[in-house]
Enzyme design. Structure first.
Site, PDB file in Angstrom:
ATOM      1  N   ASP A 153      20.032   9.909 -31.937  1.00  0.00           N
ATOM      2  CA  ASP A 153      20.655   9.587 -30.660  1.00  0.00           C
ATOM      3  C   ASP A 153      21.434  10.833 -30.250  1.00  0.00           C
ATOM      4  OD1 ASP A 153      19.689   7.022 -30.995  1.00  0.00           O
ATOM      5  OD2 ASP A 153      21.632   6.148 -31.514  1.00  0.00           O
ATOM      6  N   ARG A 194      20.215   6.272 -40.470  1.00  0.00           N
ATOM      7  CA  ARG A 194      21.061   5.062 -40.490  1.00  0.00           C
ATOM      8  C   ARG A 194      20.686   4.219 -41.704  1.00  0.00           C
ATOM      9  NH1 ARG A 194      20.425   1.719 -35.193  1.00  0.00           N
ATOM     10  NH2 ARG A 194      21.384   3.646 -34.425  1.00  0.00           N
ATOM     11  N   HIS A 253      15.731   4.700 -37.234  1.00  0.00           N
ATOM     12  CA  HIS A 253      16.781   5.583 -37.749  1.00  0.00           C
ATOM     13  C   HIS A 253      16.798   5.585 -39.282  1.00  0.00           C
ATOM     14  CE1 HIS A 253      19.106   6.796 -34.166  1.00  0.00           C
ATOM     15  NE2 HIS A 253      18.775   5.623 -33.661  1.00  0.00           N
ATOM     16  N   HIS A 286      17.608   8.245 -27.183  1.00  0.00           N
ATOM     17  CA  HIS A 286      16.960   7.918 -28.456  1.00  0.00           C
ATOM     18  C   HIS A 286      15.595   8.605 -28.557  1.00  0.00           C
ATOM     19  CE1 HIS A 286      15.893   4.582 -31.525  1.00  0.00           C
ATOM     20  NE2 HIS A 286      14.782   5.290 -31.376  1.00  0.00           N
ATOM     21  N   GLU A 297      16.094   3.541 -23.995  1.00  0.00           N
ATOM     22  CA  GLU A 297      17.345   4.257 -24.259  1.00  0.00           C
ATOM     23  C   GLU A 297      17.140   5.755 -24.029  1.00  0.00           C
ATOM     24  OE1 GLU A 297      18.872   1.176 -27.777  1.00  0.00           O
ATOM     25  OE2 GLU A 297      18.060   3.143 -28.321  1.00  0.00           O
TER      26      GLU A 297
END
Length: 205
Positions: free
Chosen positions: A126, A71, A119, A187, A184
């Protein structure tokens, strides 16, 4: 593409993907800065570990579907700007799906979105599992980026089937060198990541 990174689908044949932040189907309701194509990028070390995870999942009758990998920092910065914007009528559906019980700033306060995301180091993903027999995604008791306590590992109120499916994913990933993020279920980060202190900002494209 930066040296040391690759499109995951090129190095891990058989994975499926749906890069949520390159689409309108994410908590912001629009494509996010830095995501120019609907593909997943990661470090080559991440891809090697995902190849192992793909094989272990397949032995259980499952395939892997990725929602996000590397990301860009500019995307994280866009999340921060978005969190300060007022909620409008068009946001209500996204709020219901992704953050029904909290405010936008609380996404950061409660650890669902980070100002410096793992990320961006390139070795976090994910993901979820799907049935190789039917192609259907497994029931995990909630979708990607549902920022709620039900998404936590060990959450109360999750069906036995969903808890079992989360356990399958966790077992596969941890056996392949990943660590889970407790808030999460989707993740996971590579324990031995190659760039533990570097937050990259090149675009996905």
């Amino acid at each position: 593409m930066r040296d040391g990174f690759a499109f995951v689908d090129e190095l891990v044949p058989g994975v499926r993907w749906d890069s949520k932040y390159a689409t309108w189907d994410n908590f912001t309701g629009k494509p996010v800065d830095g995501y120019l194509v609907n593909r997943i990028v990661g470090t080559r070390e991440l891809c090697a570990a995902l190849s192992e995870a793909r094989d272990k999942a397949a032995a259980l009758g499952f395939g892997i579907l990725l929602w996000d990998g590397y990301r860009p920092q500019r995307a994280v910065d866009a999340f921060l700007r978005w969190a300060q914007e007022p909620l409008d009528a068009q946001d209500e559906e996204r709020k219901r799906i992704h953050y029904p019980s909290i405010t936008r700033p609380e996404m950061f306060e409660k650890g669902y979105v980070a100002t410096r995301s793992g990320h961006s180091r390139g070795s976090t993903v994910d993901l979820t599992l799907f049935s190789l027999a039917t192609g259907a995604l497994l029931d995990m008791g909630g979708g990607h980026d549902l920022m709620d306590e039900v998404s936590h590992h060990g959450a109360a109120g999750v069906s036995e089937a969903a808890a079992r499916n989360r356990s399958h994913l966790c077992s596969v990933m941890e056996s392949c060198g990943f660590s889970r993020y407790d808030n999460e279920w989707w993740h996971y980060s590579l324990v031995e990541e190659p760039y533990p202190d570097t937050y990259f900002d090149f675009p996905v494209g």
